[in-house]
Write an enzyme that holds these catalytic residues in place. Structure first.
Site, short mmCIF file in Angstrom:
data_model
loop_
_atom_site.label_atom_id
_atom_site.label_comp_id
_atom_site.label_asym_id
_atom_site.label_seq_id
_atom_site.Cartn_x
_atom_site.Cartn_y
_atom_site.Cartn_z
N GLN A 135 -23.41 0.35 -81.56
CA GLN A 135 -22.13 0.72 -80.94
C GLN A 135 -21.19 1.22 -82.04
O GLN A 135 -20.98 0.53 -83.04
CB GLN A 135 -21.52 -0.50 -80.24
CG GLN A 135 -22.32 -1.00 -79.06
CD GLN A 135 -22.20 -0.10 -77.83
OE1 GLN A 135 -21.36 0.78 -77.77
NE2 GLN A 135 -23.05 -0.34 -76.85
N TYR A 186 -32.89 -1.31 -71.40
CA TYR A 186 -32.34 -0.59 -72.58
C TYR A 186 -31.50 -1.55 -73.45
O TYR A 186 -30.31 -1.33 -73.66
CB TYR A 186 -31.41 0.57 -72.18
CG TYR A 186 -31.77 1.41 -70.98
CD1 TYR A 186 -32.61 2.53 -71.13
CD2 TYR A 186 -31.27 1.13 -69.72
CE1 TYR A 186 -32.92 3.32 -70.03
CE2 TYR A 186 -31.57 1.91 -68.62
CZ TYR A 186 -32.39 3.01 -68.78
OH TYR A 186 -32.69 3.80 -67.70
N ASN A 226 -27.53 -6.33 -78.34
CA ASN A 226 -26.06 -6.41 -78.36
C ASN A 226 -25.51 -7.20 -77.17
O ASN A 226 -24.81 -8.20 -77.35
CB ASN A 226 -25.48 -4.99 -78.37
CG ASN A 226 -23.97 -4.95 -78.49
OD1 ASN A 226 -23.39 -5.56 -79.38
ND2 ASN A 226 -23.32 -4.24 -77.59
N GLU A 232 -36.79 -2.80 -74.14
CA GLU A 232 -36.34 -1.77 -75.09
C GLU A 232 -37.58 -1.02 -75.55
O GLU A 232 -38.63 -1.62 -75.74
CB GLU A 232 -35.61 -2.42 -76.27
CG GLU A 232 -35.27 -1.50 -77.42
CD GLU A 232 -34.46 -0.28 -77.02
OE1 GLU A 232 -34.87 0.84 -77.40
OE2 GLU A 232 -33.43 -0.42 -76.33
N ASP A 243 -27.33 -0.31 -69.41
CA ASP A 243 -26.46 0.46 -70.30
C ASP A 243 -27.26 1.71 -70.67
O ASP A 243 -27.75 1.84 -71.78
CB ASP A 243 -26.12 -0.40 -71.53
CG ASP A 243 -25.19 0.33 -72.51
OD1 ASP A 243 -24.68 1.41 -72.16
OD2 ASP A 243 -25.00 -0.18 -73.63
N CYS A 251 -21.72 5.44 -70.57
CA CYS A 251 -21.02 6.28 -71.55
C CYS A 251 -20.78 7.67 -70.96
O CYS A 251 -20.36 8.59 -71.66
CB CYS A 251 -21.81 6.37 -72.85
SG CYS A 251 -23.50 6.96 -72.64
N GLU A 310 -16.03 5.46 -71.96
CA GLU A 310 -17.03 4.42 -71.74
C GLU A 310 -16.44 3.51 -70.67
O GLU A 310 -15.27 3.15 -70.73
CB GLU A 310 -17.27 3.64 -73.03
CG GLU A 310 -18.39 2.64 -72.95
CD GLU A 310 -19.62 3.04 -73.77
OE1 GLU A 310 -20.57 2.27 -73.77
OE2 GLU A 310 -19.61 4.13 -74.39
#
Length: 365
Positions: free
Chosen positions: A189, A217, A222, A238, A298, A323, A357
């Site tokens: 990020q 994802y 995070n 992931e 995300d 995003c 975002e």
């Protein structure tokens, strides 16, 4: 723009984004936008610059997006103060060293709130042991100046790291110190202060959750690691190998025992969940054991593909960080048939740009 920021316009540009997002979400009966601001400068934790050589001089440049003209950048208030300090110190050290400056065409910086930095030097030439010796001396000089720095050299099919290609970030998230390994050339990020606000918002809207959490994802973990305290168990997917390795490290460093990371794409995972085919990577994990009532997504700028939209709408609650509000709206056209938006947030990750975002919490009707 690059050497100074219009900080006096910060609030007005944020107000404009808020209005724009509220209008975009109006067709979906969204509640009022909760707004999370950014620091007005020094908010970006990573930056990339091309390097311009002019006789003995050496400086960072960027290109104007419209005119394509090059802009000399000596200070970059968008980036962290640590990056700004390193920009000056680094060029001062390498401008008189032919091995280090010859055919150097780009420098990438990745910094952390924990005051660590990775510097990647990119070359249009072969780099070898001579380069490594000079780079090692350069790193020692920078360490003596007080920098906690990792130095990496890159050339065609070559990567030389002097120590590590990662740094460990420490973020204060709702009263806990979270450790996150960040790997050079992997996604992190960009705005750390806004990232903390995103994590705390996600925690607050999933308080008192029941069942397990599924995340697609997950990157370096995070969100999944921060959210682990709100759920019985977390299952996360992931595809990028370095991110999976970083996520596994982060699980161990944060002493979290209820998160499992699977290396597979969201598309493959959808097939596994639907029983279309079996995957070796899932050995030892019985998907039927998980009672995932909440799903967290995300996705990249392209949003969720149709099959993943079909998967996520089966969950009672969908936490969606986007995003790109345009592709979020495309996905919402389907999701709104089964779910309603109960929370809407704007995170100003990218001040002074049109980028937004945002986060939505969807709950089954």
């Amino acid at each position: 723009m690059q050497n100074s920021l219009p900080t006096q316009t910060y609030q007005s540009q944020l107000n404009e984004k808020t209005e724009r997002l509220q209008k975009m979400m109006a067709p979906f009966n969204a509640p009022n936008v909760e707004v999370f601001s950014s620091p007005e400068q020094h908010y970006r934790m990573r930056a990339e610059f091309r390097i311009w050589h002019e006789q003995d001089a050496l400086y960072h440049i960027m290109f104007d997006q419209e005119t394509k003209q090059r802009i000399r950048v000596d200070q970059f208030p968008v980036a962290s103060q640590l990056i700004n300090q390193m920009m000056v110190a680094l060029l001062a050290e390498i401008k008189d060293k032919p091995t280090l400056r010859h055919k150097l065409f780009q420098i990438d910086y990745l910094s952390t709130l924990s005051n660590k930095i990775i510097v990647s030097l990119l070359y249009h030439k072969k780099i070898d042991e001579t380069w490594q010796q000079e780079a090692t001396a350069l790193r020692q000089t920078l360490i003596a100046q007080g920098f906690d720095v990792q130095l990496i050299g890159r050339a065609y099919k070559t990567k030389i790291m002097l120590d590590n290609d990662f740094v460990d970030e420490v973020l204060p998230v709702a009263g806990q110190q979270m450790i996150y390994r960040q790997v050079e050339n992997s996604f992190t990020q960009p705005n750390a202060q806004v990232n903390i606000k995103m994590l705390e918002w996600a925690l607050s809207v999933t308080e008192n959750s029941t069942g397990d959490l599924l995340e697609l994802y997950c990157g370096n973990g995070n969100f999944s690691l921060a959210l682990a305290r709100n759920f019985k168990r977390v299952l996360a997917t992931e595809i990028a190998k370095p991110s999976v390795h970083a996520a596994q490290y982060n699980i161990a460093m944060n002493h979290i025992d209820n998160v499992k990371i699977i290396r597979m794409s969201a598309e493959d995972f959808t097939q596994a969940m639907n029983g279309v085919r079996e995957f070796k990577r899932l050995e030892g994990i019985n998907l039927q054991d998980y009672q995932c009532e909440t799903i967290f997504v995300d996705p990249p700028r392209s949003g969720l593909d149709e099959k993943t939209v079909e998967l996520v709408k089966n969950y009672s609650r969908i936490l969606y960080i986007s995003c790109n509000p345009q592709t979020l709206c495309q996905n919402l056209e389907t999701l709104i048939k089964t779910h309603k938006i109960s929370k809407l947030a704007l995170f100003d990750q990218f001040p002074y740009t049109h980028h937004m975002e945002c986060g939505v919490l969807l709950e089954k009707r």
